[in-house]
Design an enzyme around this catalytic site. Structure first.
Site, short mmCIF file in Angstrom:
data_model
loop_
_atom_site.label_atom_id
_atom_site.label_comp_id
_atom_site.label_asym_id
_atom_site.label_seq_id
_atom_site.Cartn_x
_atom_site.Cartn_y
_atom_site.Cartn_z
N GLY A 288 0.84 -1.19 0.00
CA GLY A 288 0.00 0.00 0.00
C GLY A 288 0.88 1.24 0.00
O GLY A 288 2.04 1.21 -0.42
N VAL B 4 2.38 2.80 2.43
CA VAL B 4 3.61 2.68 3.23
C VAL B 4 4.60 1.73 2.57
O VAL B 4 5.80 2.04 2.46
CB VAL B 4 3.28 2.20 4.66
CG1 VAL B 4 4.55 1.97 5.46
CG2 VAL B 4 2.39 3.22 5.37
N ARG C 144 -2.05 -7.68 -2.94
CA ARG C 144 -3.28 -8.22 -3.54
C ARG C 144 -3.30 -8.06 -5.06
O ARG C 144 -3.76 -8.94 -5.78
CB ARG C 144 -4.50 -7.51 -2.94
CG ARG C 144 -4.75 -7.85 -1.48
CD ARG C 144 -5.96 -7.07 -0.98
NE ARG C 144 -6.23 -7.33 0.43
CZ ARG C 144 -7.15 -6.70 1.14
NH1 ARG C 144 -7.89 -5.77 0.56
NH2 ARG C 144 -7.34 -6.99 2.41
N LYS D 26 0.05 -1.97 14.82
CA LYS D 26 -0.22 -1.76 16.24
C LYS D 26 -1.29 -2.70 16.77
O LYS D 26 -1.23 -3.16 17.92
CB LYS D 26 -0.59 -0.31 16.54
CG LYS D 26 -1.93 0.16 15.97
CD LYS D 26 -1.78 0.78 14.62
CE LYS D 26 -3.08 1.31 14.05
NZ LYS D 26 -2.88 1.89 12.71
N GLU E 180 8.90 0.25 15.24
CA GLU E 180 8.89 1.71 15.44
C GLU E 180 7.72 2.37 14.74
O GLU E 180 7.13 3.33 15.25
CB GLU E 180 10.20 2.31 14.92
CG GLU E 180 10.33 3.81 15.12
CD GLU E 180 10.40 4.20 16.58
OE1 GLU E 180 9.45 4.86 17.05
OE2 GLU E 180 11.37 3.83 17.25
N GLY F 170 3.73 7.13 13.73
CA GLY F 170 4.33 7.31 12.41
C GLY F 170 5.83 7.54 12.43
O GLY F 170 6.61 6.68 12.83
N LYS G 135 -2.18 1.81 20.36
CA LYS G 135 -0.86 2.45 20.43
C LYS G 135 -0.45 2.69 21.89
O LYS G 135 0.72 2.50 22.25
CB LYS G 135 -0.89 3.76 19.65
CG LYS G 135 -1.10 3.56 18.16
CD LYS G 135 -1.38 4.87 17.44
CE LYS G 135 -1.63 4.66 15.97
NZ LYS G 135 -2.02 5.92 15.26
#
Length: 440
Positions: free
Chosen positions: A13, A15, A46, A107, A131, A136, A207
């Site tokens: 995606g 990221v 995908r 997370k 991290e 972010g 988080k």
């Protein structure tokens, strides 16, 4: 010649694509930091045909991310699929079981399975780095795990969800309703089509569970977190906060108390003079209170492709160089099952907005119930509409009007008890609005 550190990325995606692009342009620097070249050798997603802005043919394509996790050509699996269970969990667990390092931004996965996965990583002698899972591009995981061993943390709190901070910022600055701001956030891509996970506080809670473990050496306990979202916040609350010298933020708070570790997510009034009150829009911030450094605040981009990918790449470099460290800063066996501090025992100041019937004796009745519960009021403000003022020579019409109370330190239990009695007395026309105050 040093063999490259071979990386497989599951999930391409925003990221995942940014990770590849950063590694392409920063390859030399990453290799210097990690002490060896880093090479993406395999990817899985995908849709193979989707244009991601780079040539996929240079990587081995895996239709099944589990096959990528099992590949003997991969040293480190980067999991960017998302979700607490299902494929993401299987990919991470499979990779660790086979002695492969894992880097993840997930997370939800860590909040639910973090301890078990960290234990598996220890058993296999590999790293589990995350991290990018919180805030972010802000290096808060590294800060808590590596930079503060000489400190005893007493409290941490932060703005951990950019969607909520964007909505509250727009509501305050433009006087818009929650619904109006949410719709705009969805149009701009800051909020999902189903925004529940963000606006009702669950993303922040996941988080916070991770940060609590790192800060206090406790086992992850997401079930212990008290959670409220921002959907009930009205423009009047933000206007009143401004008048009283506060700003409303959705905070995740973890704090040592006499009864245990208190973990809570809820809308919070913070003084306008505080560092965290200045954080607007989609930006995130985390404040750490500790004995040696006193107060440390980290501010930066909490989401977005490049910001999150920056944290992923930093983890890859650390893992490649053998510098990733213990998953939660100490062996899993040393993590303590910290006692839960019940929310009913929380003590602090409160903002309470009551919609009361505008008639004589109502404010006095409210104040009496508060006094009976040993709650001291710092201020009490009643707002009457212009229409109400014209109906009666004394400015009272019997119509519902807002009555705002600011309390000194009180327990959650006493606040709820007093409000229950006020409701039974028939003094209020709507459910009360309660927002906790977090002082500096």
């Amino acid at each position: 010649m040093i063999r490259p550190f071979r990386v497989g990325i599951a999930g391409l995606g925003t990221v995942g694509a940014s990770v590849i692009q950063i590694l392409d342009r920063q390859n030399r620097t990453v290799a210097q930091r990690g002490g060896r070249p880093v090479q993406v050798v395999g990817v899985s997603a995908r849709d193979r045909a989707k244009d991601r802005g780079f040539d996929l043919s240079r990587f081995t394509w895996f239709d099944d991310p589990l096959a990528l996790a099992r590949s003997e050509e991969v040293d480190c699996v980067v999991e960017l699929i998302g979700g607490a269970d299902g494929t993401a969990h299987e990919v991470v667990r499979t990779a660790l079981s086979l002695g492969k390092h894992v880097v993840t931004a997930n997370k939800a996965l860590l909040a639910k399975h973090g301890s078990a996965l960290a234990s598996l990583a220890e058993e296999k002698g590999v790293s589990l780095a995350f991290e990018a899972s919180v805030a972010g591009g802000i290096p808060v995981i590294k800060t808590l795990r590596e930079a503060l061993p000489g400190n005893r943390v007493s409290r941490l709190y932060g703005i951990l969800n950019g969607t909520c901070n964007y909505i509250l910022s727009r509501m305050e600055l433009e006087g818009l309703t929650f619904a109006e701001c949410l719709k705009d956030a969805q149009r701009l891509g800051y909020a999902e089509a189903d925004p529940t996970f963000d606006v009702e506080g669950f993303d922040t809670a996941h988080k916070l569970a991770i940060l609590t473990s790192l800060a206090f050496g406790s086992k992850i306990d997401a079930e212990a977190i008290y959670v409220e979202g921002i959907s009930s916040i009205a423009p009047l609350d933000l206007a009143m906060a401004h008048e009283l010298g506060f700003r409303i933020k959705l905070l995740g708070v973890a704090e040592r108390t006499e009864t245990g570790i208190e973990q809570r997510v809820h809308p919070t009034m913070v003084p306008k003079t505080s560092s965290i009150a200045q954080v607007m829009g989609v930006t995130n911030a985390v404040t750490i209170d500790a004995d040696a450094v006193k107060e440390l605040t980290l501010i930066g981009p909490g989401a977005g492709g490049d910001a999150t990918a920056s944290a992923v790449v930093a983890d890859i470099a650390d893992v490649a160089g053998g510098k990733a460290g213990t998953t939660f800063g100490r062996p899993v066996a040393d993590l303590e099952a910290a006692p839960r501090a019940p929310m009913q025992r929380h003590e602090g100041g409160y903002y309470i907005r009551l919609t009361v019937h505008d008639r004589p004796g109502v404010a006095a009745g409210v104040a009496t119930r508060m006094a009976e519960a040993d709650i001291s009021l710092e201020s009490i403000l009643q707002k009457r509409s212009e229409m109400a003022a014209t109906k009666d020579p004394h400015g009272r019409s019997g119509a519902p009007v807002p009555l705002v109370l600011i309390t000194y330190a009180a327990t959650e239990a006493s606040i709820r008890s007093a409000l229950d009695k006020i409701s039974r007395d028939g003094l209020i026309a709507e459910p009360p609005q309660v927002i906790r105050i977090e002082r500096e």
